[in-house]
Design a protein around this motif. Structure first.
Motif, mmCIF file in Angstrom:
data_model
loop_
_atom_site.group_PDB
_atom_site.id
_atom_site.type_symbol
_atom_site.label_atom_id
_atom_site.label_comp_id
_atom_site.label_asym_id
_atom_site.label_seq_id
_atom_site.Cartn_x
_atom_site.Cartn_y
_atom_site.Cartn_z
ATOM 1 N N LEU A 194 64.980 71.860 77.224
ATOM 2 C CA LEU A 194 64.725 70.657 78.028
ATOM 3 C C LEU A 194 64.772 71.069 79.498
ATOM 4 C CD1 LEU A 194 64.439 67.538 78.332
ATOM 5 C CD2 LEU A 194 66.937 67.453 78.466
ATOM 6 N N ALA A 195 63.618 70.969 80.183
ATOM 7 C CA ALA A 195 63.575 71.287 81.624
ATOM 8 C C ALA A 195 63.485 69.959 82.373
ATOM 9 C CB ALA A 195 62.414 72.221 81.911
ATOM 10 N N GLY A 196 62.295 69.578 82.862
ATOM 11 C CA GLY A 196 62.161 68.290 83.556
ATOM 12 C C GLY A 196 62.068 67.107 82.596
ATOM 13 N N ASP A 222 69.467 71.864 77.237
ATOM 14 C CA ASP A 222 69.180 71.431 78.606
ATOM 15 C C ASP A 222 69.487 72.578 79.565
ATOM 16 O OD1 ASP A 222 69.106 70.253 81.096
ATOM 17 O OD2 ASP A 222 70.275 68.492 80.531
ATOM 18 N N ILE A 223 68.458 73.048 80.285
ATOM 19 C CA ILE A 223 68.675 74.215 81.167
ATOM 20 C C ILE A 223 68.957 73.792 82.611
ATOM 21 C CG2 ILE A 223 67.318 75.780 79.732
ATOM 22 C CD1 ILE A 223 65.005 75.499 81.763
ATOM 23 N N ASN A 224 69.130 72.494 82.856
ATOM 24 C CA ASN A 224 69.229 72.031 84.237
ATOM 25 C C ASN A 224 70.506 72.468 84.962
ATOM 26 O OD1 ASN A 224 66.842 70.163 85.096
ATOM 27 N ND2 ASN A 224 67.187 69.826 82.902
ATOM 28 N N GLY A 252 60.653 80.135 89.431
ATOM 29 C CA GLY A 252 61.694 80.095 88.423
ATOM 30 C C GLY A 252 61.582 78.857 87.543
ATOM 31 N N ALA A 253 62.256 78.912 86.399
ATOM 32 C CA ALA A 253 62.086 77.875 85.369
ATOM 33 C C ALA A 253 62.557 76.494 85.806
ATOM 34 C CB ALA A 253 62.818 78.285 84.095
ATOM 35 N N LEU A 254 63.378 76.414 86.859
ATOM 36 C CA LEU A 254 63.826 75.088 87.294
ATOM 37 C C LEU A 254 63.206 74.659 88.623
ATOM 38 C CD1 LEU A 254 67.570 74.951 86.184
ATOM 39 C CD2 LEU A 254 65.627 73.622 85.314
ATOM 40 N N VAL A 314 57.096 75.870 85.313
ATOM 41 C CA VAL A 314 57.212 76.695 84.101
ATOM 42 C C VAL A 314 57.179 75.810 82.849
ATOM 43 C CG1 VAL A 314 58.741 78.268 82.831
ATOM 44 C CG2 VAL A 314 58.356 78.595 85.287
ATOM 45 N N GLY A 315 57.775 74.611 82.944
ATOM 46 C CA GLY A 315 57.720 73.685 81.807
ATOM 47 C C GLY A 315 56.291 73.298 81.480
ATOM 48 N N SER A 316 55.495 73.128 82.510
ATOM 49 C CA SER A 316 54.086 72.781 82.306
ATOM 50 C C SER A 316 53.349 73.917 81.599
ATOM 51 C CB SER A 316 53.453 72.476 83.670
ATOM 52 O OG SER A 316 52.213 71.914 83.510
ATOM 53 N N ALA A 343 46.054 70.365 80.978
ATOM 54 C CA ALA A 343 46.919 70.481 82.161
ATOM 55 C C ALA A 343 46.315 71.457 83.172
ATOM 56 C CB ALA A 343 48.303 70.937 81.739
ATOM 57 N N GLU A 344 46.676 71.247 84.421
ATOM 58 C CA GLU A 344 46.101 72.031 85.504
ATOM 59 C C GLU A 344 46.685 73.440 85.599
ATOM 60 O OE1 GLU A 344 47.275 68.952 85.738
ATOM 61 O OE2 GLU A 344 45.531 67.749 86.321
ATOM 62 N N LEU A 345 48.019 73.543 85.480
ATOM 63 C CA LEU A 345 48.658 74.826 85.808
ATOM 64 C C LEU A 345 48.340 75.957 84.832
ATOM 65 C CD1 LEU A 345 52.025 73.521 87.258
ATOM 66 C CD2 LEU A 345 49.982 74.313 88.465
ATOM 67 N N ALA A 348 52.952 81.327 73.657
ATOM 68 C CA ALA A 348 53.428 82.528 72.950
ATOM 69 C C ALA A 348 54.926 82.674 73.167
ATOM 70 C CB ALA A 348 52.678 83.755 73.458
ATOM 71 N N LEU A 349 55.664 81.682 72.685
ATOM 72 C CA LEU A 349 57.125 81.700 72.763
ATOM 73 C C LEU A 349 57.657 81.613 71.344
ATOM 74 C CD1 LEU A 349 57.707 79.128 75.670
ATOM 75 C CD2 LEU A 349 58.224 81.576 75.744
ATOM 76 N N ALA A 350 58.357 82.647 70.914
ATOM 77 C CA ALA A 350 58.943 82.617 69.570
ATOM 78 C C ALA A 350 60.167 81.706 69.597
ATOM 79 C CB ALA A 350 59.327 84.038 69.175
ATOM 80 N N GLY A 357 63.710 80.455 69.899
ATOM 81 C CA GLY A 357 64.841 81.094 70.587
ATOM 82 C C GLY A 357 64.473 81.693 71.925
ATOM 83 N N GLU A 358 63.174 81.698 72.277
ATOM 84 C CA GLU A 358 62.780 82.295 73.551
ATOM 85 C C GLU A 358 62.719 81.237 74.654
ATOM 86 O OE1 GLU A 358 60.422 86.370 72.592
ATOM 87 O OE2 GLU A 358 59.177 84.570 72.728
ATOM 88 N N LEU A 359 62.995 81.707 75.854
ATOM 89 C CA LEU A 359 63.005 80.829 77.024
ATOM 90 C C LEU A 359 62.155 81.484 78.113
ATOM 91 C CD1 LEU A 359 66.210 79.152 78.334
ATOM 92 C CD2 LEU A 359 64.679 80.186 79.966
#
Ligand code: FAD
Length: 292
Positions: A31-33, A53-55, A73-75, A113-115, A123-125, A161-163, A165-167
């Protein structure tokens, strides 16, 4: 609607987050944004057993713009990247595209990064990362981080391409090379909606002001961002004598969008051609110094 039940985890550092994710048995979501994940859960289109939750993680809300590019960065929230003057200098395509991502309130919370990790072909990004040849840095418990090139990161709609458990810890957007212009254009039914069609373009000129490279990435034109190399189609002519209509026709003929309630496949294909022409002309003019 309310989401189905889930276990909530709030780790305090990256190691702990990766360990928690590894222990979810593949049924955990980062969970990011929360701007995509929470609506999906509320609509019962996603039902992860664990939310990580990585916040609270320190060191992930970074935006580093250097000579070689921008590492996000991811946040780092969309809004922060959009407002950064240094980012706009190093990679102006990011700011151009971010202005089309949802609304300011969503951009205040949603992450770049969440996008990318959401991997929505509308999505644009993802298109920006793809056309620039960027990458995503991925971490997992007990293994060194790996950089996944954009061309290998988007596997299908909502399928990065995220297995399990991957972040994704960061994303890298390469800088604009010399004599290069960029542009992002899209058409949405209302401002802030997902694009019915959109095009990111990057055009590089040679010393004689002829087109040396021209690339586009098309949004909502296939299951992943559709990257097309149009260098040959441009015929190494100066921008002013390039037949942009013919180049754009090639884009229109090479994309294979789906139709849905927002637009038919044919209309999307037509729009993609029109937008490609517009984006390429703007990028070429910018490369030639005709745009500020
Ligand atoms: P979250 O919602 O937290 O997560 C999204 C997905 O990515 C989840 O599967 C999550 O597990 C995964 N994830 C997130 N971060 C990581 C990570 N670091 N590592 C691994 N996996 C991760 N988006 C657009 O691109 N264009 C639009 O026009 C647009 N319009 C919108 C309009 C509305 C009304 C709303 C509500 C949303 C809209 N969005 C749009 C979606 C939204 O802006 C982005 O998708 C969102 O910001 C993604 O980032 P997030 O941090 O909120 O991700």
């Amino acid at each position: 609607m309310k989401p189905p039940p889930f276990d909530y985890h709030a780790p305090h550092d990256l190691d702990e987050a990766l360990a928690v994710l590894a222990g979810t048995g593949g049924d955990g979501k980062v969970l990011a944004g929360g701007q995509s994940l929470i609506p999906l859960m509320n609509m019962r289109l996603a039902a992860p057993a664990h939310l990580v939750d990585i916040n609270r993680l320190a060191g992930l809300a970074t935006v580093e713009a250097g000579a070689d590019g921008v590492r996000v960065g991811a946040l780092a929230r969309h809004a922060e990247v959009e407002r950064s003057e240094r980012v706009a200098q190093v990679q102006p395509l990011l700011r151009s595209a971010l202005g089309h991502v949802a609304h300011p309130v969503i951009r205040n919370r949603g992450t770049v990064v969440g996008s990318l990790a959401h991997a929505d072909p509308s999505a644009e990004l993802p298109a920006v990362l793809a056309v620039l040849g960027g990458s995503v840095r991925v971490a997992r418990h007990g293994a060194p981080p790996r950089d996944v090139p954009a061309g290998e990161f988007f596997l299908g709609p909502l399928e990065p391409a995220l297995a399990p458990g991957e972040l994704a810890v960061s994303a890298f957007f390469p800088a604009v090379p010399p004599r290069t212009g960029t542009a992002f254009v899209e058409v949405a039914r209302r401002h802030g909606d997902y694009a019915m069609a959109g095009v990111a373009a990057v055009v590089t000129l040679d010393d004689d002001q002829r087109i040396a490279a021209a690339l586009v990435a098309c949004v909502s034109a296939g299951p992943v961002p559709v990257v097309l190399d149009l260098t040959a189609a441009c015929g190494r002519r100066p921008a002013a004598s390039t037949d942009w209509a013919a180049v754009a026709a090639e884009v229109r003929d090479r994309v294979d969008p789906d139709g849905d309630i927002h637009a038919t496949a044919g209309y999307r294909r037509h729009l993609t051609g029109v937008l490609a022409r517009r984006a390429l002309r703007i990028a070429a003019a910018e490369a030639a110094g005709e745009y500020g």
